[in-house]
Enzyme design. Structure first.
Site, PDB file in Angstrom:
ATOM      1  N   ILE A 172       0.838  -1.211   0.000  1.00 15.71           N
ATOM      2  CA  ILE A 172       0.000   0.000   0.000  1.00 15.71           C
ATOM      3  C   ILE A 172       0.866   1.251   0.000  1.00 15.71           C
ATOM      4  O   ILE A 172       0.655   2.166  -0.801  1.00 15.71           O
ATOM      5  CB  ILE A 172      -0.968  -0.008   1.205  1.00 15.71           C
ATOM      6  N   ASP A 181      -9.258   6.296   8.924  1.00 16.69           N
ATOM      7  CA  ASP A 181     -10.201   5.257   8.531  1.00 16.69           C
ATOM      8  C   ASP A 181     -10.278   4.168   9.590  1.00 16.69           C
ATOM      9  O   ASP A 181     -11.159   3.319   9.547  1.00 16.69           O
ATOM     10  CB  ASP A 181      -9.771   4.643   7.193  1.00 16.69           C
ATOM     11  N   GLU A 183     -11.991   0.366  17.782  1.00 16.96           N
ATOM     12  CA  GLU A 183     -12.898   0.464  16.647  1.00 16.96           C
ATOM     13  C   GLU A 183     -14.215  -0.269  16.924  1.00 16.96           C
ATOM     14  O   GLU A 183     -15.272   0.151  16.479  1.00 16.96           O
ATOM     15  CB  GLU A 183     -12.189  -0.196  15.470  1.00 16.96           C
ATOM     16  N   HIS A 215     -13.591   2.259   8.646  1.00 13.21           N
ATOM     17  CA  HIS A 215     -12.726   1.190   8.113  1.00 13.21           C
ATOM     18  C   HIS A 215     -13.243   0.711   6.749  1.00 13.21           C
ATOM     19  O   HIS A 215     -13.607  -0.455   6.576  1.00 13.21           O
ATOM     20  CB  HIS A 215     -12.643   0.010   9.100  1.00 13.21           C
ATOM     21  N   ARG A 239      -3.966   0.709  10.869  1.00 10.09           N
ATOM     22  CA  ARG A 239      -4.680   0.173  12.027  1.00 10.09           C
ATOM     23  C   ARG A 239      -4.732   1.239  13.121  1.00 10.09           C
ATOM     24  O   ARG A 239      -3.749   1.951  13.344  1.00 10.09           O
ATOM     25  CB  ARG A 239      -3.979  -1.073  12.583  1.00 10.09           C
ATOM     26  N   THR A 265      -4.772   4.877   7.425  1.00  9.61           N
ATOM     27  CA  THR A 265      -5.650   3.857   6.827  1.00  9.61           C
ATOM     28  C   THR A 265      -5.111   2.468   7.157  1.00  9.61           C
ATOM     29  O   THR A 265      -5.481   1.492   6.501  1.00  9.61           O
ATOM     30  CB  THR A 265      -5.731   4.011   5.298  1.00  9.61           C
ATOM     31  N   ALA A 267     -11.507   1.695   3.762  1.00  8.20           N
ATOM     32  CA  ALA A 267     -10.496   1.937   2.716  1.00  8.20           C
ATOM     33  C   ALA A 267     -10.412   0.781   1.722  1.00  8.20           C
ATOM     34  O   ALA A 267     -10.168   0.974   0.541  1.00  8.20           O
ATOM     35  CB  ALA A 267      -9.134   2.190   3.349  1.00  8.20           C
ATOM     36  N   PHE A 268     -10.643  -0.419   2.195  1.00 10.98           N
ATOM     37  CA  PHE A 268     -10.547  -1.618   1.329  1.00 10.98           C
ATOM     38  C   PHE A 268     -11.779  -1.780   0.440  1.00 10.98           C
ATOM     39  O   PHE A 268     -11.782  -2.607  -0.462  1.00 10.98           O
ATOM     40  CB  PHE A 268     -10.453  -2.876   2.217  1.00 10.98           C
TER      41      PHE A 268
END
Ligand code: NAI
Length: 339
Positions: free
Chosen positions: A158, A262, A267, A306, A238, A236, A308-309
């Protein structure tokens, strides 16, 4: 492996459309079962005969939980990160763990810039204003990315894609990685520096390393103290990479001008908040949870859940690789092993 009886392959956190997609690609002789829940939020008796388990990131597969799945031979996580799985325990018990190493390098990198551009050009404030039918420009001036110094922490799949995009914006790029790749820096035209140097130089810092014991709270108060006043922070990777309390302090001190996140520490709590809005909890509990998240209320901080993926292309790539991982394991040729 024995022939004759159907083997149990369980997918948790599975969306309805994924069932059909996965069923078409499953190895023969396996009974597929799908559940929408996370492992730690469902009765495990329902899956205690599972031999291969596939999860996304919200199933916390710790040793105590895995002990309740005595026939488990393989975990196929539908993610790159494996910090939700006790891989040391899996190694000890001989449970193979496979991940999806490369499904979304471009996807997450593109989203990194979605967050960065939202901050740099105040896209969200601008949009909120026009929704109110206010077309004034006061307070909406942003800044150019061209010529700014971007510090990339982690130059894996990434991070290197982020660098490629940054070069397109004509940004100056420095990177820190505990395993620097000199040929990559030559190819893409960026410089590796120490962690501290990256902090002192960068106008924007973007995190792309995994969460490990060594990287937990990598961005703590000491790190923030070394940063340029007015730096922007993007995460983006963890949530645990950032000490949230230290970030709040750095925002108050105006060291960090703003952040695009993100991912967040705790979380799970935020996810629960979302559920609290629609489900079984009362408003007082909701307020109590929200009070803990001062970050959410800050105008200069953008938080997303979360995602981004989460492009269609990336999600399909995840499912295809997951099934290849499973078929490889069944054929006694495991691939993408992390344990
Ligand atoms: P990768 O494994 O290709 O690259 C990680 C890089 O970080 C490697 O170059 C490694 O040497 C470096 N690294 C590891 N420990 C380090 C340390 N202590 N200090 C400095 N560098 C260190 O991983 P990839 O695919 O680039 O993903 C990065 C992270 O992004 C994942 O671990 C995952 O947690 C997160 N991610 C988040 C997503 C989202 O939806 N928000 C989606 C996919 C991944």
């Amino acid at each position: 492996m024995t022939d004759g009886e159907e083997r149990r392959l369980v997918f948790l956190e599975a969306e309805p459309w994924e069932r059909e997609f996965l069923a078409k690609r499953a190895p023969p002789g396996w009974q597929l079962r799908f559940y929408p829940d996370e492992a730690d939020r469902m009765p495990l008796e329902a899956i205690q005969d599972v031999e291969i388990l596939s999860v996304f990131i919200y199933s916390d597969l710790d040793a105590a939980l895995l002990e309740k799945l005595p026939r488990l031979q393989m975990i196929a996580t539908r993610s790159t990160g494996v910090d939700h799985i006790d891989t040391a325990y899996c190694r000890e018990r001989g449970i193979v763990v496979s991940n999806v190493p490369t499904y979304g390098a471009n996807t997450v990198a593109e989203y990194t810039f979605a967050l960065l551009l939202s901050l740099s050009r105040k896209v969200i404030q601008s949009y909120q204003r026009t929704v109110r039918e206010d077309f004034s420009l006061a307070g909406l001036r942003g800044f150019d990315l061209m010529g700014k110094s971007l510090g990339v922490i982690g130059t894996g799949q990434i991070g290197r894609h982020v660098i490629r995009i940054a070069k397109g914006f004509q940004m100056r790029v420095a990177a820190y990685d505990f395993h620097p790749d000199p040929s990559l820096s030559e190819l893409l035209g960026f410089e590796y520096t120490s962690f501290d140097e990256l902090l002192t130089r960068s106008d924007i810092v973007s995190l792309h390393c995994p969460l490990t014991p060594a990287t937990r709270h990598l961005m703590g108060r000491e790190a923030f103290k070394k940063m340029k006043k007015g730096v922007w922070l993007i995460n983006t990777a963890r949530g645990g990479l950032i000490d949230t309390e230290a970030l709040l302090w750095a925002l108050d001190e105006k060291i960090v001008a703003g952040a695009g996140l993100d991912v967040l520490e705790e979380e799970e709590m935020i996810r629960e908040e979302r559920e609290l809005l629609t489900e079984r909890f009362d408003a007082e509990k909701l307020r109590a949870v929200l009070r803990n998240h001062v970050l959410l209320k800050r105008e200069e901080v953008i938080i997303t859940p979360h995602v981004a993926f989460n492009s269609q292309e990336a999600v399909e790539r995840i499912l295809i690789t997951t099934m290849e991982n499973i078929s490889g394991f069944v054929a006694e040729k495991p691939q993408n092993r992390v344990a």
